[in-house]
Design an enzyme around this catalytic site. Structure first.
Site, PDB file in Angstrom:
ATOM      1  CE  LYS A  73     -15.491   6.916  64.727  1.00  0.00           C
ATOM      2  NZ  LYS A  73     -14.208   7.030  64.020  1.00  0.00           N
ATOM      3  CG  ASN A  94     -12.689   8.944  68.705  1.00  0.00           C
ATOM      4  OD1 ASN A  94     -12.594   9.962  69.377  1.00  0.00           O
ATOM      5  ND2 ASN A  94     -11.665   8.165  68.444  1.00  0.00           N
ATOM      6  CG  ASP A 109     -11.073   8.910  65.034  1.00  0.00           C
ATOM      7  OD1 ASP A 109     -10.422   7.950  65.496  1.00  0.00           O
ATOM      8  OD2 ASP A 109     -12.298   8.849  64.801  1.00  0.00           O
ATOM      9  CB  THR A 201     -11.438   6.267  49.930  1.00  0.00           C
ATOM     10  OG1 THR A 201     -10.468   5.305  49.463  1.00  0.00           O
ATOM     11  CG2 THR A 201     -11.103   7.627  49.341  1.00  0.00           C
ATOM     12  N   PRO A 202     -12.288   4.004  51.821  1.00  0.00           N
ATOM     13  CG  PRO A 202     -14.452   3.225  52.068  1.00  0.00           C
ATOM     14  CD  PRO A 202     -13.672   4.307  51.421  1.00  0.00           C
ATOM     15  N   GLY A 250      -1.617   3.270  58.097  1.00  0.00           N
ATOM     16  CA  GLY A 250      -2.774   3.634  58.928  1.00  0.00           C
ATOM     17  C   GLY A 250      -2.678   3.215  60.380  1.00  0.00           C
TER      18      GLY A 250
HETATM   19  P1  NAD Z   1     -17.051   6.591  55.243  1.00  0.00           P
HETATM   20  O1  NAD Z   1     -17.868   5.594  54.521  1.00  0.00           O
HETATM   21  O2  NAD Z   1     -17.674   7.481  56.262  1.00  0.00           O
HETATM   22  O3  NAD Z   1     -16.316   7.566  54.191  1.00  0.00           O
HETATM   23  C1  NAD Z   1     -15.631   7.124  53.060  1.00  0.00           C
HETATM   24  C2  NAD Z   1     -15.663   8.255  52.011  1.00  0.00           C
HETATM   25  O4  NAD Z   1     -14.848   7.876  50.911  1.00  0.00           O
HETATM   26  C3  NAD Z   1     -17.056   8.531  51.465  1.00  0.00           C
HETATM   27  O5  NAD Z   1     -17.308   9.923  51.507  1.00  0.00           O
HETATM   28  C4  NAD Z   1     -16.992   8.007  50.023  1.00  0.00           C
HETATM   29  O6  NAD Z   1     -17.823   8.749  49.140  1.00  0.00           O
HETATM   30  C5  NAD Z   1     -15.533   8.193  49.702  1.00  0.00           C
HETATM   31  N1  NAD Z   1     -15.013   7.313  48.658  1.00  0.00           N
HETATM   32  C6  NAD Z   1     -15.201   5.990  48.501  1.00  0.00           C
HETATM   33  N2  NAD Z   1     -14.488   5.528  47.450  1.00  0.00           N
HETATM   34  C7  NAD Z   1     -13.820   6.597  46.948  1.00  0.00           C
HETATM   35  C8  NAD Z   1     -12.909   6.757  45.880  1.00  0.00           C
HETATM   36  N3  NAD Z   1     -12.537   5.733  45.116  1.00  0.00           N
HETATM   37  N4  NAD Z   1     -12.416   7.995  45.653  1.00  0.00           N
HETATM   38  C9  NAD Z   1     -12.780   9.049  46.425  1.00  0.00           C
HETATM   39  N5  NAD Z   1     -13.648   8.953  47.442  1.00  0.00           N
HETATM   40  C10 NAD Z   1     -14.160   7.735  47.706  1.00  0.00           C
HETATM   41  O7  NAD Z   1     -15.847   5.751  55.895  1.00  0.00           O
HETATM   42  P2  NAD Z   1     -14.868   6.242  57.052  1.00  0.00           P
HETATM   43  O8  NAD Z   1     -15.480   5.933  58.367  1.00  0.00           O
HETATM   44  O9  NAD Z   1     -14.475   7.630  56.753  1.00  0.00           O
HETATM   45  O10 NAD Z   1     -13.638   5.251  56.891  1.00  0.00           O
HETATM   46  C11 NAD Z   1     -12.813   5.256  55.721  1.00  0.00           C
HETATM   47  C12 NAD Z   1     -11.675   4.276  55.927  1.00  0.00           C
HETATM   48  O11 NAD Z   1     -10.836   4.731  56.974  1.00  0.00           O
HETATM   49  C13 NAD Z   1     -12.112   2.870  56.337  1.00  0.00           C
HETATM   50  O12 NAD Z   1     -11.433   1.951  55.542  1.00  0.00           O
HETATM   51  C14 NAD Z   1     -11.662   2.715  57.763  1.00  0.00           C
HETATM   52  O13 NAD Z   1     -11.203   1.419  58.019  1.00  0.00           O
HETATM   53  C15 NAD Z   1     -10.498   3.673  57.843  1.00  0.00           C
HETATM   54  N6  NAD Z   1     -10.335   4.251  59.193  1.00  0.00           N
HETATM   55  C16 NAD Z   1      -9.107   4.160  59.783  1.00  0.00           C
HETATM   56  C17 NAD Z   1      -8.913   4.712  61.040  1.00  0.00           C
HETATM   57  C18 NAD Z   1      -7.570   4.615  61.707  1.00  0.00           C
HETATM   58  O14 NAD Z   1      -7.510   4.851  62.926  1.00  0.00           O
HETATM   59  N7  NAD Z   1      -6.504   4.314  61.011  1.00  0.00           N
HETATM   60  C19 NAD Z   1      -9.971   5.369  61.705  1.00  0.00           C
HETATM   61  C20 NAD Z   1     -11.202   5.449  61.054  1.00  0.00           C
HETATM   62  C21 NAD Z   1     -11.374   4.884  59.800  1.00  0.00           C
END
Ligand code: NAD
Length: 282
Positions: A73, A94, A109, A201-202, A250
């Site tokens: 992205k 995106n 997004d 977060t994931p 979500g």
């Molecule tokens: P990413 O890896 O870019 O970012 C995740 C962030 O969370 C990182 O900065 C990490 O340091 C932080 N993190 C991890 N565990 C943590 C915790 N316990 N406490 C605090 N911070 C924590 O991932 P992303 O692309 O931002 O995606 C995150 C989630 O969002 C994924 O599970 C993805 O499936 C979901 N997502 C959903 C949609 C949607 O349309 N609903 C769109 C994009 C992503």
């Protein structure tokens, strides 16, 4: 070609993505010929191919546009001619539209989360929200929260530099929103309890069970949103629901990012109810 949608999704590990089906079913329901390709960069036949080559091939093949997902992205921005205002604010793209010989980048997004929030948490208190996670999706969510009128946004990430950078970005994009990176969630609740919490977060994904916030901090006064949608009912959403909170799963963001992308690709309005039904039936 007004009766046709030709597009695709570029990313890694996208085998289970519901975006292609949502786009194709919506196009078919509107009587359009549709072809929406899942262009998984992890597939053996794409070994050694670059993002630039993929974008070039799609453009040369006459695609209307592309959806771009993890991990491209940000990388894709260097390949584009123009950015929409929201793509510039978020610093990530995106959705790419090919039009008039130009490649235009959008971020649906941000609008997707915002629209899900406006519809699903209508009237929720927006004085103070806590965002968990300042990664790729968190950046879009933070800007959307500010656009939705959140007055104070606290941001927590296990990587403090990300929370700091995002707090600064949102403050610069939305001067009316006060932002702060936080390092201790329990201390924040003790000093200045937020009205709502968003998980970006994931944590909570099927392959990463759990919650990024202590369940003891959640009470019925809070609204709670998750952007993780696999599973649909994350541990956070289930916990919050059981405590009587208003919740936002979500799926809304996932559906509305696709709604906006369809409209950008085709110039036609999409039906969010129909696209949600396709998402749910997957
Ligand atoms: P990413 O890896 O870019 O970012 C995740 C962030 O969370 C990182 O900065 C990490 O340091 C932080 N993190 C991890 N565990 C943590 C915790 N316990 N406490 C605090 N911070 C924590 O991932 P992303 O692309 O931002 O995606 C995150 C989630 O969002 C994924 O599970 C993805 O499936 C979901 N997502 C959903 C949609 C949607 O349309 N609903 C769109 C994009 C992503």
């Amino acid at each position: 070609r007004e009766d046709c949608l030709l597009a695709g999704l570029i990313g890694q590990g996208i085998a289970l993505s519901r975006t292609p089906l949502m786009q194709m079913q919506e196009a078919r329901a509107q009587g359009l010929f549709s072809s929406y390709k899942k262009l998984d960069m992890d597939a053996p036949e794409r070994a050694g191919m670059t993002l630039a080559q993929m974008v070039q091939s799609a453009e040369a093949a006459g695609f209307d546009g592309l959806n771009i997902t993890y991990p491209y992205k940000i990388e894709v921005i260097a390949l584009l001619d123009e950015l929409s205002e929201n793509a510039r604010a978020v610093g990530a793209v995106n959705t790419v539209v090919f039009r008039g010989g130009k490649r235009i980048g959008h971020n649906t997004d941000m609008w997707g989360f915002g629209e899900s929030f406006r519809r699903g948490l209508d009237g929720a208190r927006t004085g103070h929200a806590l965002l968990l996670g300042a990664g790729g999706a968190g950046v879009a969510v933070a800007n959307a929260l500010a656009e939705c009128g959140v007055q104070k946004l606290s941001i927590f990430d296990t990587d403090p530099a990300r929370a700091e950078a995002l707090a600064a970005q949102v403050a610069s994009n939305f001067p009316a929103t006060r932002t702060q990176p936080v390092s201790d969630i329990a201390a924040l609740f003790a000093e200045d309890k937020p009205n709502g919490v968003v998980n970006a977060t994931p944590m909570g994904m099927a392959k990463l069970p759990g919650m990024a916030i202590d369940a003891a901090l959640i009470d019925g006064d809070l609204w709670v949103a998750d952007i993780v949608y696999f599973p649909l009912e994350t541990q956070l959403i289930a916990t919050a629901r059981a405590k009587g909170c208003r919740v936002l799963p979500g799926s809304g963001m996932a559906v509305f990012q696709a709604v906006r992308a369809f409209e950008l690709f085709t110039g036609r309005p999409a039906d969010p109810v129909r696209m949600k039904a396709t998402f749910d039936a997957f």
